[in-house]
Design an enzyme around this catalytic site. Structure first.
Site, PDB file in Angstrom:
ATOM      1  N   ILE A 221      21.815  56.503 -19.021  1.00  0.00           N
ATOM      2  CA  ILE A 221      22.902  55.694 -19.573  1.00  0.00           C
ATOM      3  C   ILE A 221      23.317  54.571 -18.634  1.00  0.00           C
ATOM      4  CG2 ILE A 221      23.855  57.371 -21.196  1.00  0.00           C
ATOM      5  CD1 ILE A 221      25.829  58.249 -19.083  1.00  0.00           C
TER       6      ILE A 221
ATOM      7  N   LYS B 203      22.299  52.303 -14.641  1.00  0.00           N
ATOM      8  CA  LYS B 203      21.725  52.241 -13.301  1.00  0.00           C
ATOM      9  C   LYS B 203      22.805  51.691 -12.392  1.00  0.00           C
ATOM     10  CE  LYS B 203      16.841  51.332 -14.238  1.00  0.00           C
ATOM     11  NZ  LYS B 203      16.190  52.595 -14.049  1.00  0.00           N
ATOM     12  N   GLY B 204      22.971  52.338 -11.255  1.00  0.00           N
ATOM     13  CA  GLY B 204      24.014  51.881 -10.338  1.00  0.00           C
ATOM     14  C   GLY B 204      23.401  51.458  -9.025  1.00  0.00           C
ATOM     15  N   ARG B 205      24.290  51.208  -8.087  1.00  0.00           N
ATOM     16  CA  ARG B 205      23.855  50.811  -6.761  1.00  0.00           C
ATOM     17  C   ARG B 205      22.960  51.876  -6.132  1.00  0.00           C
ATOM     18  NH1 ARG B 205      28.733  50.547  -3.157  1.00  0.00           N
ATOM     19  NH2 ARG B 205      29.495  50.923  -5.264  1.00  0.00           N
TER      20      ARG B 205
ATOM     21  N   GLY C  88      21.386  54.633  -7.713  1.00  0.00           N
ATOM     22  CA  GLY C  88      20.402  55.367  -8.502  1.00  0.00           C
ATOM     23  C   GLY C  88      20.727  55.267  -9.976  1.00  0.00           C
ATOM     24  N   GLU C  89      20.458  56.354 -10.692  1.00  0.00           N
ATOM     25  CA  GLU C  89      20.609  56.320 -12.139  1.00  0.00           C
ATOM     26  C   GLU C  89      21.716  57.254 -12.604  1.00  0.00           C
ATOM     27  OE1 GLU C  89      16.763  57.776 -13.024  1.00  0.00           O
ATOM     28  OE2 GLU C  89      15.826  55.791 -12.967  1.00  0.00           O
ATOM     29  N   VAL C  90      22.244  56.938 -13.777  1.00  0.00           N
ATOM     30  CA  VAL C  90      23.205  57.847 -14.408  1.00  0.00           C
ATOM     31  C   VAL C  90      22.613  58.330 -15.725  1.00  0.00           C
ATOM     32  CG1 VAL C  90      25.565  58.161 -15.210  1.00  0.00           C
ATOM     33  CG2 VAL C  90      25.086  56.522 -13.385  1.00  0.00           C
TER      34      VAL C  90
ATOM     35  N   LYS D 221      24.772  61.776 -12.113  1.00  0.00           N
ATOM     36  CA  LYS D 221      24.409  60.618 -11.307  1.00  0.00           C
ATOM     37  C   LYS D 221      23.319  61.094 -10.352  1.00  0.00           C
ATOM     38  CE  LYS D 221      27.054  57.253  -8.580  1.00  0.00           C
ATOM     39  NZ  LYS D 221      28.441  56.964  -8.177  1.00  0.00           N
TER      40      LYS D 221
ATOM     41  N   ASP E   3      36.380  50.014  -4.066  1.00  0.00           N
ATOM     42  CA  ASP E   3      35.441  49.325  -4.950  1.00  0.00           C
ATOM     43  C   ASP E   3      35.936  49.386  -6.392  1.00  0.00           C
ATOM     44  OD1 ASP E   3      33.244  47.838  -5.680  1.00  0.00           O
ATOM     45  OD2 ASP E   3      31.876  49.547  -5.767  1.00  0.00           O
TER      46      ASP E   3
END
Ligand SMILES: *[C@@H]1O[C@H](CO)[C@@H](O)[C@H](O)[C@H]1NC(C)=O
Length: 497
Positions: A205, A207-209, A211-213, A226, A327
């Site tokens: 669902i 992609k973050g800093r 890795g993936e979610v 995550k 953040d």
């Protein structure tokens, strides 16, 4: 003579250091510090099996995490699964523990026959009968669906994860049990591991800093997973650590479920499991939908409540340290089904230790998202020794998030398209230099349109934003103040929270 005096002084100094110093432990994941760590709590050694291999973990456990006192969750063993040992002298976790094989033997009575054994032979069956009776009673209640009893964690019972993981329990039940029976910071470690290993991943669902979610299923319910790449072990550890801060649970902070490091032989998969919210981030939500005045107040007030809880320090043994997010942005806030926000992504957060007035990790210079950086972060004038500075920087970012929400507010048939803050002043993916020119040198801020003055709620929101955006961090509103102002507004506007 002189040499002798020096020697004595040195010895005395060492003695003092030993008394005043923190506990030193072996640490398996601290390459940087020579596989050692320091703590005010305990050293922990744990051995467990994954895929037929014995894994040894040695870590420091901070005093904050030693809950409940006396028998901390972190120090629990689980028969046949996990053997854990906590201790309180330097390097005492250097020991190599074995995972105990589940056994029916009553070997706690020794091996040679004596009066003790005789007692055991007599008491053993009686004890067994008691256990059977208890199991019987338990099963009976289970069938009667008499759930009014809430099982508390029996530390002496090595099979208590079975209690927790009784087949028909949902995550909500589990976590409810936890928060009523103890720290309120989450499930015990071995339960987290068991939960994490029985999740079935469904779809990616985001992609973050780091890795993936993924969306995953656990016992029919949705969870968010995550997955960190193995280089990001520190980020994984840090985020899990922050989420497990005592008393962090709050309806407007993303609900943490479990952290797990799965070893698949070649690399380690680092998981962080949390509640799943189908609306996704506030950023996605505002891109798709405009909001009503009521919707806007709900989003804004719930975000302020979450941030106020994060920032707040609660004193006492069951207290919580102040936490600054560092953040905050619309992509790191989730929208729940009920239209309220949940603050997420605590990986860069810092905690304040009020006793020593220090911050729990060395805060590195400029982290976070450049677009949302406060002026004092951009020009590096922020006082990093002072914890409140980080809270003030969060408030500045909250003001920008409010601006994003308010633009999408549908009042009298008008609303604007979604835009990121400073969309008209900086390019996409701006550099720090570009942001600094606009925010610090030209002292520009997002535009608050005049027509907002005609609607009380938008007028109040505009006023809050301006008071979040002062160049001087200390002059900005506090999260608690914003929460109070918006609560009042929600009463006036008859918003049901
Ligand atoms: C633990 O640390 C001590 C001191 O640095 C070291 O001598 C010892 O070998 C370590 N033990 C393990 C198992 O790594």
């Amino acid at each position: 003579m002189a040499l002798k005096r020096v020697a004595i002084t040195l010895l005395a100094l060492c003695g003092l250091a030993a008394v005043g110093d923190a506990l030193r432990c072996n640490c398996t994941n601290c390459e940087k510090t020579g596989y050692e760590c320091e703590t005010d709590g305990a050293c922990m050694a744990s051995t467990y099996y994954t895929q037929g291999k014995e894994q040894h973990v040695r870590i420091c456990i901070n005093r904050d995490n030693l809950v409940p006192p006396g028998q901390p969750f972190y120090c629990l063993s689980a028969e046949g699964l996990l053997n854990t040992h906590c201790c309180y002298v330097d390097y005492c976790n250097s020991v190599d523990l074995k995972v105990p094989v589940p056994t029916k033997e009553v070997n706690w009575l020794g091996s040679s026959w004596g009066p003790v054994e005789l007692v055991a032979v007599i008491a053993g069956p009686v004890f067994l009968l008691c256990v059977l009776l208890m199991v019987g009673v338990f099963l009976f209640q289970y069938h009667q669906r008499a759930y009014s009893h809430r099982q508390r964690l029996e530390v002496e019972d090595p099979s208590c994860d079975h209690l927790y993981l009784a087949k028909d329990k949902t995550l909500q039940d589990l976590i409810y049990d936890m928060s009523t029976s103890g720290s309120g910071s989450g499930l015990p470690l071995f339960v987290q591991r068991t939960v994490a290993r029985t999740i079935v991943l469904q779809e990616i669902i985001g992609k973050g800093r780091f890795g993936e979610v993924w969306r995953g299923k656990w016992r029919g319910g949705d969870v968010a997973v995550k997955i960190f790449s193995s280089r990001e072990e520190r980020s994984w550890f840090r985020e899990a650590e922050i989420y497990q801060t005592i008393m962090l649970r709050h309806e407007n902070i993303l609900g943490f479920i479990a952290a797990d490091n799965k070893d698949n032989g070649t690399w380690t998969q680092l998981w962080l499991v949390s509640d799943y919210h189908e609306h996704g981030s506030l950023f996605d939500y505002l891109n798709h939908y405009s909001v009503t005045i009521e919707g806007m107040i709900k989003l804004a007030l719930s975000a302020a409540s979450g941030l106020a809880h994060l920032h707040m320090e609660i004193l006492g043994t069951q207290g919580k340290p102040g936490i600054a997010h560092r953040d905050l942005k619309s992509k790191n806030i989730l929208v729940k089904k009920n239209g309220m926000c949940a603050i997420a992504d605590l990986g860069l957060a810092v905690r304040h230790e009020s006793i020593t007035d220090t911050i729990d990790i060395a805060p590195n210079q400029r982290v976070g998202t450049k677009r949302y950086m406060a002026p004092e972060v951009l020009d590096e004038t922020i006082n990093m020794k002072h914890f409140d500075s980080f809270k003030c920087a969060d408030i500045y970012a909250l003001g920008l998030v409010y601006w994003e929400i308010a633009r999408r507010c549908n009042a009298g048939g008008i609303h604007e398209e979604y835009q990121l803050p400073y969309f008209d002043l900086v390019p996409s993916d701006p550099s720090i230099e570009e942001m600094r020119k606009v925010v610090c040198d030209q002292r520009l801020r997002p535009n608050v349109p005049n027509w907002w003055q005609s609607y009380e709620s938008l007028r109040v929101m505009g006023k809050i934003m301006r008071e979040c955006w002062y160049a001087n961090g200390a002059a900005r509103l506090t999260a608690l103040r914003i929460k109070k102002t918006l609560s009042q507004l929600s009463v006036e506007e008859d918003v049901k929270m």
